[in-house]
Design an enzyme around this catalytic site. Structure first.
Site, short mmCIF file in Angstrom:
data_model
loop_
_atom_site.label_atom_id
_atom_site.label_comp_id
_atom_site.label_asym_id
_atom_site.label_seq_id
_atom_site.Cartn_x
_atom_site.Cartn_y
_atom_site.Cartn_z
N SER A 1 0.93 -1.17 0.01
CA SER A 1 0.12 0.08 -0.16
C SER A 1 0.83 1.39 0.01
O SER A 1 1.69 1.67 -0.93
CB SER A 1 -0.85 0.20 1.03
OG SER A 1 -1.98 0.74 1.21
N ASP B 1 -9.41 -3.22 -6.14
CA ASP B 1 -8.38 -2.09 -5.29
C ASP B 1 -8.37 -0.67 -6.12
O ASP B 1 -8.42 -0.55 -7.44
CB ASP B 1 -7.14 -2.41 -5.53
CG ASP B 1 -6.22 -1.92 -4.55
OD1 ASP B 1 -6.41 -0.58 -4.16
OD2 ASP B 1 -5.73 -2.55 -3.61
N HIS C 1 -8.69 -3.80 -1.64
CA HIS C 1 -7.55 -3.47 -0.84
C HIS C 1 -7.67 -4.24 0.31
O HIS C 1 -8.29 -4.37 1.07
CB HIS C 1 -7.57 -2.08 -0.86
CG HIS C 1 -6.28 -1.40 -0.35
ND1 HIS C 1 -5.22 -1.15 -1.33
CD2 HIS C 1 -5.80 -1.00 0.83
CE1 HIS C 1 -4.16 -0.70 -0.58
NE2 HIS C 1 -4.34 -0.71 0.47
#
Length: 327
Positions: free
Chosen positions: A171, A269, A299
Site C-alpha cells: 500500500s 482495489d 484493497h
C-alpha cells in the site's frame, strides 16, 4: 478539478466470496483531521487472541536499531529480522509498512516480516518511518533511504550481501518503496537489486483529478481516504503539477534503470489502474516486471489469511522474492 467525494458503489457482487465476510467487520475509516487520532488508536491497539509472532516463527530473531536519519532529521527506528539458518552473506529486504502515509507502524508487520525472513532466508529491515501529516514529504522517503544507507554501510558487519539488497512494501509502503527505488537510482549511491510492490499507492492523481474504474475503491481504502492520505503527505491538495516522483512514484518521467519489479493488486482495489500503468511503463522500458491482478480482491484482501486468493498472493510474491534473492 475536484472529483466526486463519493466512493463507487455496487461492487459487492464482484467480491471473491471467501473474502466477503471480512467487509462486514472491517471498520470504515472515513479519514479526516478529526478522525485520524481515533483511527490511529484503533489500529495501534492489541488484537485479542492474536498469535505470538515468536511462536509462529521461532527460527527468526528480532533486534531493534536506531539509525541516523538524513541530515537534520531524527534517528530512524528499524526492526531487524534474521533467520537462524541465514548464510554468512545474506540477501536483505528493506520493508516499508502501509497505512496511507498517515497510519501504521513497523510493529504491525512483525508476523509478515518474520514469515519473509523464515521462508526466503533473507534478513529484513522494517522501517518505522515518520507519519504524515506531522511529517511532510520528503521526510518519509528520507527515513526509508536512511535504512537503505544503513544496510549498505554496515553490510559486512551485518553479514549482508550489498549486491542483493531489495526494497518492498504494501500500500503506502509499496508507494514509498517505489519512490525509494527512484531516489536510489537518481542519487547513484547504493544499488537496489529488486522492488516488491504490493498493491502500491503510486499516484496522487487517483480520485483527485482522475477517477478510478467504476468498481474500484468501494472497500477498505476509498477515494476520500486516498485524497486525505495524499494531502497529508504533500501538505496541499493532490493532483497538481508540482508533485515530486520521490513522493508519488507515478510522477517519474523516466522509469528506465529501475530494478526488476514485482507488482500485485486486486481487481477491485482503488490502485488497480495506477499499478497496471506503472507495470506497463516498466515493461515498455525493458525493466523485468511481474504483474499479478487478483479477481474479486479489494484493497488489503490478504487480511483474510484463509482465503485461496491470499494463498495465491503469498505464493506469488514469496516465490518472486526467492528467485530475485538468489543473485
Amino acid at each position: 478539478m475536484t472529483l466526486s467525494n463519493h466512493a463507487p458503489k455496487g461492487s459487492r457482487h464482484l467480491v471473491d466470496p471467501e473474502i466477503a465476510d471480512l467487509l462486514d467487520v472491517f471498520p470504515t475509516l472515513n479519514l479526516s483531521s478529526e478522525t485520524l487520532p481515533s483511527v490511529r488508536e484503533m489500529f495501534g491497539a492489541p488484537v485479542e487472541g492474536a498469535p505470538d509472532p515468536q511462536e509462529l516463527f521461532p527460527d527468526v530473531t528480532t533486534t531493534e536499531h536506531r539509525i541516523p536519519g538524513a541530515e537534520g532529521d531524527p534517528d530512524v527506528r528499524v526492526l531487524y529480522y534474521e533467520p537462524k539458518n541465514r548464510t554468512t552473506s545474506s540477501a536483505a529486504l528493506v520493508w516499508i509498512h502501509g497505512g496511507g502515509y498517515v497510519l501504521g507502524s513497523a510493529d504491525a508487520d512483525e508476523v509478515l516480516c518474520r514469515r519473509i525472513a523464515d521462508e526466503t532466508g533473507a534478513v529484513v529491515a522494517s522501517v518505522d518511518y515518520r507519519l504524515a501529516p506531522e511529517t511532510k514529504a520528503p521526510g518519509l522517503v528520507e527515513d526509508c533511504y536512511a535504512a537503505l544507507r544503513w544496510l549498505h554501510a554496515n553490510a559486512y558487519e551485518l553479514g549482508v550481501d550489498a549486491a542483493r539488497i531489495s526494497l518492498g512494501g504494501a500500500s503506502a509502503g509499496g508507494g514509498l518503496a517505489a519512490c525509494l527505488a527512484i531516489l536510489a537510482r537518481d542519487r547513484g549511491e547504493f544499488p537496489v537489486a529488486y522492488q516488491l510492490l504490493i498493491y502500491p499507492m503510486l499516484d496522487d492523481r487517483t480520485s483527485s483529478t482522475r477517477d478510478a474504474h467504476p468498481y474500484a475503491g468501494e472497500f477498505i481504502w476509498t477515494p476520500g481516504d486516498n485524497r486525505f492520505g495524499w494531502a497529508s503527505i504533500l501538505g496541499h491538495e493532490p493532483g497538481g503539477d508540482d508533485v515530486s516522483p520521490y513522493t508519488a512514484a507515478a510522477r517519474v518521467e523516466d522509469v528506465s534503470g529501475l530494478p526488476p519489479t514485482f507488482i500485485s493488486v486486486g481487481a477491485l482495489d482503488l490502485f488497480l489502474e495506477e499499478d497496471m500503468e506503472y507495470a506497463q511503463r516498466l515493461i515498455a522500458t525493458g525493466v523485468p516486471t511481474e504483474l499479478h491482478v487478483y479477481p474479486g480482491a479489494y484493497h488489503a484482501y490478504d487480511l483474510n489469511e484463509q482465503a485461496q486468493v491470499t494463498d495465491a498472493y503469498f505464493r506469488d510474491f514469496l516465490g518472486a522474492l526467492k528467485r530475485s534473492l538468489k543473485g
